[in-house]
Design an enzyme around this catalytic site. Structure first.
Site, PDB file in Angstrom:
ATOM      1  N   ILE A 145     -42.343  57.815 -22.649  1.00  0.00           N
ATOM      2  CA  ILE A 145     -42.563  57.475 -23.988  1.00  0.00           C
ATOM      3  C   ILE A 145     -41.730  56.102 -24.136  1.00  0.00           C
ATOM      4  O   ILE A 145     -41.970  55.514 -25.661  1.00  0.00           O
ATOM      5  CB  ILE A 145     -42.078  58.641 -24.712  1.00  0.00           C
ATOM      6  CG1 ILE A 145     -40.526  58.980 -24.471  1.00  0.00           C
ATOM      7  CG2 ILE A 145     -42.929  59.750 -24.797  1.00  0.00           C
ATOM      8  CD1 ILE A 145     -40.025  59.902 -25.388  1.00  0.00           C
ATOM      9  N   GLY A 146     -41.149  55.557 -23.431  1.00  0.00           N
ATOM     10  CA  GLY A 146     -40.284  54.174 -23.839  1.00  0.00           C
ATOM     11  C   GLY A 146     -39.669  53.896 -22.669  1.00  0.00           C
ATOM     12  O   GLY A 146     -39.659  54.391 -21.529  1.00  0.00           O
ATOM     13  N   GLY A 173     -35.731  52.351 -21.604  1.00  0.00           N
ATOM     14  CA  GLY A 173     -34.447  52.004 -22.069  1.00  0.00           C
ATOM     15  C   GLY A 173     -33.759  51.056 -21.251  1.00  0.00           C
ATOM     16  O   GLY A 173     -34.313  50.491 -20.374  1.00  0.00           O
ATOM     17  N   VAL A 219     -37.737  56.404 -20.463  1.00  0.00           N
ATOM     18  CA  VAL A 219     -37.342  57.456 -21.544  1.00  0.00           C
ATOM     19  C   VAL A 219     -38.954  58.283 -21.437  1.00  0.00           C
ATOM     20  O   VAL A 219     -39.922  57.877 -21.661  1.00  0.00           O
ATOM     21  CB  VAL A 219     -37.205  57.137 -22.910  1.00  0.00           C
ATOM     22  CG1 VAL A 219     -36.767  58.214 -23.655  1.00  0.00           C
ATOM     23  CG2 VAL A 219     -36.142  56.018 -22.743  1.00  0.00           C
ATOM     24  N   LYS A 240     -33.875  60.903 -20.812  1.00  0.00           N
ATOM     25  CA  LYS A 240     -33.631  59.550 -20.422  1.00  0.00           C
ATOM     26  C   LYS A 240     -33.307  59.580 -19.060  1.00  0.00           C
ATOM     27  O   LYS A 240     -32.278  60.374 -18.490  1.00  0.00           O
ATOM     28  CB  LYS A 240     -32.476  58.970 -21.224  1.00  0.00           C
ATOM     29  CG  LYS A 240     -32.856  58.668 -22.751  1.00  0.00           C
ATOM     30  CD  LYS A 240     -31.730  57.948 -23.360  1.00  0.00           C
ATOM     31  CE  LYS A 240     -32.042  57.307 -25.014  1.00  0.00           C
ATOM     32  NZ  LYS A 240     -31.083  56.467 -25.377  1.00  0.00           N
ATOM     33  N   ASP A 279     -23.992  49.863 -34.980  1.00  0.00           N
ATOM     34  CA  ASP A 279     -25.316  49.347 -34.632  1.00  0.00           C
ATOM     35  C   ASP A 279     -26.359  50.128 -35.366  1.00  0.00           C
ATOM     36  O   ASP A 279     -27.407  50.396 -34.993  1.00  0.00           O
ATOM     37  CB  ASP A 279     -25.590  49.255 -33.128  1.00  0.00           C
ATOM     38  CG  ASP A 279     -26.922  48.512 -32.846  1.00  0.00           C
ATOM     39  OD1 ASP A 279     -27.176  47.609 -33.669  1.00  0.00           O
ATOM     40  OD2 ASP A 279     -27.465  48.482 -31.718  1.00  0.00           O
TER      41      ASP A 279
HETATM   42  P1  AMP Z   1     -33.312  53.938 -26.342  1.00  0.00           P
HETATM   43  O1  AMP Z   1     -32.876  53.613 -24.884  1.00  0.00           O
HETATM   44  O2  AMP Z   1     -32.400  55.066 -26.615  1.00  0.00           O
HETATM   45  O3  AMP Z   1     -33.253  52.884 -27.160  1.00  0.00           O
HETATM   46  O4  AMP Z   1     -34.592  54.538 -26.274  1.00  0.00           O
HETATM   47  C1  AMP Z   1     -35.608  53.846 -25.779  1.00  0.00           C
HETATM   48  C2  AMP Z   1     -37.006  54.195 -26.601  1.00  0.00           C
HETATM   49  O5  AMP Z   1     -37.444  55.400 -25.931  1.00  0.00           O
HETATM   50  C3  AMP Z   1     -36.836  54.221 -28.032  1.00  0.00           C
HETATM   51  O6  AMP Z   1     -37.098  53.217 -28.947  1.00  0.00           O
HETATM   52  C4  AMP Z   1     -37.982  55.427 -28.460  1.00  0.00           C
HETATM   53  O7  AMP Z   1     -39.019  54.723 -28.715  1.00  0.00           O
HETATM   54  C5  AMP Z   1     -37.845  56.274 -27.159  1.00  0.00           C
HETATM   55  N1  AMP Z   1     -36.795  57.456 -27.379  1.00  0.00           N
HETATM   56  C6  AMP Z   1     -35.712  57.424 -27.272  1.00  0.00           C
HETATM   57  N2  AMP Z   1     -35.214  58.961 -27.412  1.00  0.00           N
HETATM   58  C7  AMP Z   1     -36.139  59.411 -27.647  1.00  0.00           C
HETATM   59  C8  AMP Z   1     -36.258  60.743 -28.313  1.00  0.00           C
HETATM   60  N3  AMP Z   1     -35.101  61.585 -28.371  1.00  0.00           N
HETATM   61  N4  AMP Z   1     -37.483  61.279 -28.676  1.00  0.00           N
HETATM   62  C9  AMP Z   1     -38.561  60.305 -28.703  1.00  0.00           C
HETATM   63  N5  AMP Z   1     -38.416  58.934 -28.326  1.00  0.00           N
HETATM   64  C10 AMP Z   1     -37.378  58.459 -27.727  1.00  0.00           C
END
Ligand code: AMP
Length: 948
Positions: free
Chosen positions: A588-589, A591, A596, A614, A707
Site C-alpha cells: 500500500i505504500g 516507507g 508498507v 511496515k 513533524d
Molecule cells: P510511512 O513510512 O509511515 O510514511 O508510510 C508510507 C506510506 O504508507 C504512507 O504515506 C501511507 O500511504 C502508507 N501507510 C503507512 N502506514 C499506514 C497505515 N497504518 N495504514 C495505511 N496506510 C499506511
C-alpha cells in the site's frame, strides 16, 4: 316595506234590503257609475226602529273582517225647533247564519257616531260632511254573514259600506316562498307559516318560517334557504354557476372563480377539478388553490458523531404552494459485500421523530458503529399522498458511523476469594462498538481511593492478588476498542476473607456453617489460597497514587534513548507477534525502510482484522534495524483513538515488521487532494478535532512530534484522523520536506515554528504552530503551504510577520484559530487542550462556521514576497481560452465568450453567481474556477500594489 303592507281584499256586498223608512236613492258618481245611497231621517217622530239589511256576504275564509262605513249625519241641534227624539248615532249588527232570521237574532257590533255632523247651513252650502268609520268583526266561524244597520231616529245617509279582510301576501324571502296567507281570527294572533325553498335551494339548519299577523303583515322570520352547491342566488332564485366558476355548499355569496391550478369545464360546478399534477387534500377549503408535493429537500448534510448522525437540510425550493411541508427519514443499513440494504430496526432513535419532522434537522442515534447507512430524506406535504409515488423526490445521504467507545461494563461478579485475592469476572459490554482490545480493571481499598491499581487484561475474568485480608475493595471495569475506553462500570464492593490462624481453623472445622462464612480461609486439610482462575498472560498492572503512576508506566512518554539496549525498549513497549498470525496481501505504500503492506492479523482469542505492515528491507545494517524499530518503541507507548495504534512487532523472524492498525484512506494530504471540495465544513472540522485531540494526548504525555503535517496524518474509512510518523530526528531525516538548517538540523521549514527553525526550540508550542499549518492544509484540501515560495522566502516572510491567507471558503473562526497558532510569541499560542475546546464548540454550534473569511481579509494577509515572485505579467495578456485550458476547464471557453467574459480582466471580477449564469453548473468545476480566479486576483492586486 311594501311587501309587508297588508293587501285589502274587498268582499262583495250585495245590495241592501231596506225596510220601512230607509230610502234607496240611485245616483251616479263622477264616472256615471251607479251608486246606491240609503238614507233615513225621521227625527221628528218618536220611537223609531228602522232596519237596513245587507245581503248574504261570503267570508272567503277570512275569520276576521273589517267594515268601513261612509255616511253623513245631521246635527240634531241644527234642526228647526229642536227635537227631543232626534238621535245622532246608529247601530250596526251582524248575523252569521245563511237562513234569514228576525232582527232579534242579530248581534250588535257597535254603535256608530259621527265625528262630523252637518247642519242646515251646510246643506245650504251643499257641504257634505262625510264620516268614515271602520269596525272589525271576528272571529267569524261561518262561510258568510249578514250586516244590518239600526236607526233609532237619526238623520243618516249611508253612502258606502265596504267589507274587507287582510291577508299576508305571497312572499319570497331568504330563498323561501311563503304562500298568500289569511291571518288568524284574533287581533293579536300570529299564524306560523313554513316556507318552501325555491328551486335548487335547500333549507339550512331548519325549515324557514314566518308569521302572519292579523294586520296582514309578515313578522318574525326564522331560518333560511340557500342555493344548492353549484348555484348562486340571483334575484331570489338560484342560478347555475357558469363554466370556470364554482360554489360549494357552505360558501356564502355567489359563485367564485376556480382557485389557481383548478378549472370547471361544465356549468353548475360544486368544486373545481385540479390541473394535472396538482392535488387537493380533502381538508383543504374549496377556495384553496390546488397544490402539489414539494420538491426534494436541499443542501442535505450529515454530521457523524460516533454512532449518531445529525442530518440537516434546507427547505425545498418548491413547497408545492403549501405551508404544511414535513420531512420523513428512512434509515437503511448497507449490508456488507453488496448484499443490499436493510431497514434500520426499532433500536435506532430519531430525535425528534422519524416521520413528520417539522424542523429541518433530525438526530439519528444508537446506530451501529463503523457501519454504512443510507438515509432517504423525503419532503412531503398535505397532497403527497394523493400524488403518485414517482412524483416524490428523495435525497439520499450515505454516511458511515464512526468509532464509538464501548458501552460500560454493566455487571462485575465476584468469583472465589481468599485472604489476599479476589477473582472478578464480567460480561462484554452490551454495545462493544468494535473489537474489544482489552479491559482495564481499577480497584482500591474501600475509602482509600487516592491509591488505586489498574490491571489491563484481555480476558473477562481475572484474579486480583496482593490484597489485605478482611478488607473491602472497590472494583470497576472498563473496555477499550480502537475508539478508546468506554466509561467505567459502576462500583462493585467485594471483601477478602478474614485472616485466620491455624488453631481457629482446627477448632471450628466441624462447624460447616461457620466454615462456609470463611470460605477461602487457610484450612489445614485444604490448600491455602484460591483456586486459580484463568490468568490472562497479557495482564499489565499499574499502581497510582494521587493520580500519579507509582512506578514508571505508560502515562508519560519515555525516550527509548534511555534504554541502553534498543531491543529492550522495543520489547518493553511493543508486543512480539508470531509471524504465523500475519499474512501480507497487498503493498500500500513505500516507507523509508521498505514497503508498507496490508493484510489480516489473527491473534489467538481475537477476531481477525486488517493491519498495516511496515517491513524492513533485506540487507539492512544494525543501525537501520534499530532506527526502524525506534518508531515502534515510541508508538507502543501511546494509546489514543487519534494516534496510530501499534499492534506489535515481528523481530524474531525476517523481514522485521511493525504491525499497526490499518488506515484505509492513507495519508491525509493525498486523501484531501483526491477528494477536493467533497467534504462539508463540519467533516473537515471533525478531522481537525481528531488531530488536535491526538496532539493533546501527545503533549500531555510530554511527547513533542516535530513533524506534524498532513502527510503524517493517516485517515481510516470513517474519516478518523490519526497522528503517525514518530521517531524524532529519524523522522526528519526521512521527511523529504525537511531541509538542513544553517545549524545543521533537518527541518520541514513550511510547517515549523520560527523558534524551532532558528534555534531548534521544539516544544508542544512549536507543534501547535505546525498544527495551524495542518489546519490550513485541510481547509485548502491539501494545498501546499506557501505554494511554490522557496524555503528561504518562507522564513523571511514569516519573520516579517506575513502569514498564510485564509483558504477559499474557510470559516473565519477557523482562520482566526490558525492565526493564533502562528503567534510569534510561542507562549501566547493556544494549547492543544484549548484548540480541542474551540473546535468542539464550533462543532456544537455549526452556525458559527457560516461566516467565511472575506476576501479583503485574505488580501490583507497576503504573502507579498510569494505573490510578487509568482506574478506572471504575461498571465493577464493570456486569452481566456488559454487560461481555461491551463486549468483544464477549456470546455467552458465558448460559454465564457457567450457570457461576455472574453478578457481575463473581466474574468477576474466573476462571482460564483456569474459562473452559474454562464452555465458552469458542476459544483466542483465552479470551485476550481473560482479558486483560480482568486489566485488571478492576487496577481492583479500585487501588480498594482507592489509597495505592500
Ligand atoms: P510511512 O513510512 O509511515 O510514511 O508510510 C508510507 C506510506 O504508507 C504512507 O504515506 C501511507 O500511504 C502508507 N501507510 C503507512 N502506514 C499506514 C497505515 N497504518 N495504514 C495505511 N496506510 C499506511
Amino acid at each position: 316595506q311594501t311587501c309587508f303592507l297588508p293587501v285589502l281584499y274587498a268582499l262583495s256586498l250585495s245590495t241592501c234590503v231596506p225596510n220601512m223608512h230607509w230610502e234607496e236613492i240611485g245616483e251616479v258618481d263622477e264616472d256615471y257609475a251607479p251608486i246606491h245611497t240609503y238614507q233615513v231621517c225621521r227625527v221628528l217622530e218618536p220611537n223609531q226602529n228602522n232596519w237596513l239589511h245587507t245581503g248574504w256576504t261570503q267570508t272567503q275564509g277570512a275569520q276576521r273582517v273589517f267594515i268601513e262605513l261612509k255616511f253623513t249625519l245631521r246635527d240634531c241641534s241644527s234642526l228647526p225647533g229642536g227635537s227631543g227624539t232626534c238621535k245622532e248615532t246608529f247601530n250596526m249588527y251582524y248575523y252569521e247564519k245563511r237562513e234569514m232570521a228576525g232582527e232579534a237574532r242579530y248581534a250588535k257590533i257597535d254603535t256608530i257616531a259621527a265625528d262630523e255632523s252637518f247642519t242646515e247651513l251646510d246643506l245650504g252650502d251643499r257641504i257634505m260632511k262625510l264620516n268614515t268609520e271602520v269596525r272589525d268583526l271576528g272571529p267569524l266561524t261561518r262561510k258568510g254573514f249578514y250586516l244590518a244597520f239600526q236607526d233609532l231616529g237619526a238623520c243618516i245617509a249611508l253612502v258606502s259600506v265596504r267589507v274587507f279582510y287582510k291577508r299576508c301576501p305571497l312572499l319570497v324571502r331568504s330563498l323561501a316562498r311563503f304562500p298568500d296567507t289569511i291571518p288568524g281570527s284574533e287581533a293579536s294572533q300570529l299564524v306560523e307559516v313554513v316556507g318552501r325553498c325555491v328551486n335548487n335551494s335547500l333549507a339550512l339548519d331548519e325549515a324557514p318560517r314566518m308569521h302572519c299577523s292579523a294586520e296582514g303583515e309578515w313578522l318574525v322570520p326564522i331560518g333560511k334557504c340557500v342555493c344548492q352547491p353549484g348555484f348562486e342566488e340571483v334575484n331570489g332564485t338560484c342560478q347555475e354557476c357558469g363554466p370556470g366558476f364554482y360554489r360549494s355548499l357552505l360558501q356564502a355569496g355567489g359563485c367564485s372563480k376556480c382557485p389557481p391550478h383548478s378549472w370547471a369545464r361544465e356549468s353548475g360546478a360544486r368544486v373545481c377539478s385540479c390541473e394535472p399534477a396538482y392535488y387537493k387534500n380533502p381538508a383543504d377549503p374549496a377556495n384553496m388553490a390546488c397544490t402539489r408535493p414539494p420538491s426534494a429537500p436541499r443542501n442535505a448534510i450529515s454530521n457523524v458523531n460516533e454512532t449518531s448522525v445529525f442530518l440537516e437540510w434546507s427547505v425545498p425550493v418548491e413547497t408545492g404552494g403549501r405551508k404544511d411541508v414535513r420531512y420523513n427519514i428512512l434509515c437503511r443499513r448497507v449490508l456488507p459485500e453488496g448484499r443490499g440494504l436493510e431497514e434500520c430496526g426499532a433500536s435506532v432513535r430519531f430525535l425528534p421523530r422519524r416521520v413528520g419532522v417539522a424542523n429541518t434537522s433530525v438526530m439519528v442515534a444508537d446506530l451501529q458503529s463503523h457501519t454504512n447507512y443510507s438515509f432517504l430524506l423525503d419532503a412531503v406535504n398535505g397532497v403527497s399522498l394523493m400524488a403518485n409515488d414517482h412524483a416524490r423526490q428523495y435525497v439520499t445521504l450515505n454516511v458511515t458511523t464512526n468509532q464509538a467507545a464501548p458501552s460500560p461494563v454493566s455487571l462485575v461478579r465476584r468469583g472465589a476469594s481468599g485472604r489476599s485475592s479476589i477473582t472478578v469476572s464480567w460480561a462484554e459490554p452490551d454495545r462493544p462498538n468494535g473489537i474489544i482490545l482489552e479491559y482495564e480493571t481499577k480497584y482500591f481499598e474501600k475509602e482509600q481511593e487516592s491509591s488505586y491499581t489498574i490491571i489491563k487484561s484481555q480476558l473477562t475474568e481475572m484474579v486480583v492478588e496482593g490484597l489485605k485480608p478482611s478488607s473491602a475493595y472497590i472494583f470497576q471495569v472498563r473496555a477499550r476498542t480502537s475508539a478508546g475506553y468506554g466509561a467505567f462500570s459502576r462500583r462493585f464492593e467485594f471483601q477478602t476473607s478474614p485472616s485466620c490462624d491455624y488453631y481457629f481453623c482446627i477448632t471450628t472445622q466441624q462447624h460447616q456453617l461457620y466454615m462456609e462464612s470463611f470460605a477461602g480461609c487457610c484450612h489445614p486439610y485444604r490448600r491455602c489460597g484460591y483456586s486459580k482462575a484463568k490468568q490472562d498472560p497479557e495482564e499489565e498492572k499499574m499502581h497510582f497514587h494521587n493520580g500519579l503512576i507509582k512506578y514508571p508506566g505508560l502515562r508519560t512518554y519515555i525516550d527509548p534513548l534511555t534504554y541502553e539496549d534498543p531491543n529492550q525498549a522495543v520489547h518493553e513497549f511493543a508486543q512480539e507477534i508470531d509471524v504465523s498470525s500475519i499474512s501480507i496481501e497487498r503493498i500500500i505504500g513505500a516507507g523509508e525502510f521498505g514497503e508498507v503492506c496490508s493484510g489480516p492479523l489473527r491473534l489467538p482469542g481475537k477476531r481477525e482484522f486488517q493491519v498495516a505492515i511496515k517491513t524492513l528491507k533485506a540487507g539492512y545494517s544494525e543501525q537501520q534495524r534499530r532506527d526502524f524499530l525506534w518508531e515502534a518503541s515510541i508508538m507502543g507507548q501511546f494509546d489514543h483513538p487519534n494516534i496510530i495504534h501499534l499492534e506489535g512487532v515481528i523481530t524474531k523472524s525476517k523481514p522485521v515488521m511493525i504491525i499497526t492498525e490499518y488506515m484505509e484512506n492513507g495519508s491525509l494530504d493525498s486523501f484531501l487532494k483526491k477528494n477536493d471540495g467533497q467534504f462539508t465544513v463540519i467533516q473537515l472540522v471533525g478531522m481537525l478535532r481528531g488531530i488536535a485531540s491526538g496532539m493533546r494526548y501527545l503533549s500531555e504525555m510530554g511527547y513533542v512530534h516535530r513533524d506534524l503535517a498532513a502527510r503524517n496524518i493517516l485517515v481510516n474509512s470513517n474519516l478518523v484522523c490519526k497522528v503517525s510518523d514518530f521517531g524524532l530526528s529519524r523522522v526528519l531525516e526521512d521527511d523529504p520536506e525537511a531541509e538542513y538548517t544553517t545549524r545543521g538540523g533537518k527541518i520541514p521549514i513550511r510547517w515549523t515554528a520560527p523558534e524551532a527553525i532558528a534555534y531548534r526550540k521544539f516544544t508542544s508550542a512549536s507543534d501547535v504552530w505546525s498544527y495551524g499549518i495542518v489546519m490550513w492544509e485541510v481547509m485548502s484540501y491539501g494545498e501546499r503551504p506557501y505554494w511554490e515560495m522557496s524555503n528561504q522566502d518562507v522564513i523571511k516572510a514569516v519573520d516579517e510577520s506575513y502569514r498564510l491567507p485564509g483558504p477559499m471558503d474557510c470559516p473565519e473562526a477557523l482562520y482566526l484559530l490558525m492565526m493564533d497558532c502562528w503567534q510569534r510569541e510561542r507562549s501566547t499560542r493556544p494549547k492543544f487542550d484549548e484548540i480541542v475546546g474551540v473546535l468542539d464548540k464550533l462543532i456544537r454550534n455549526p452556525s458559527s462556521l457560516k461566516k467565511l473569511v472575506n476576501s479583503s481579509h485574505r488580501v490583507s494577509n497576503l504573502l507579498v514576497e510569494h505573490a510578487s515572485v509568482e506574478v506572471d505579467h504575461t498571465t493577464l495578456s493570456q486569452s481566456v481560452g488559454d487560461w481555461l485550458d491551463s486549468i483544464k476547464m477549456g470546455r467552458y471557453t465558448e460559454l465564457f465568450m457567450d457570457g461576455g467574459f472574453s478578457s481575463l480582466e473581466t474574468v477576474a471580477q466573476m462571482t460564483s453567481e456569474d459562473l452559474r449564469q454562464v452555465g458552469v453548473n458542476l459544483a466542483g468545476h465552479q470551485k476550481k474556477i473560482i479558486t483560480n480566479i482568486q489566485e488571478m486576483r492576487v496577481h492583479i492586486i500585487n501588480k498594482t500594489t507592489v509597495t505592500i
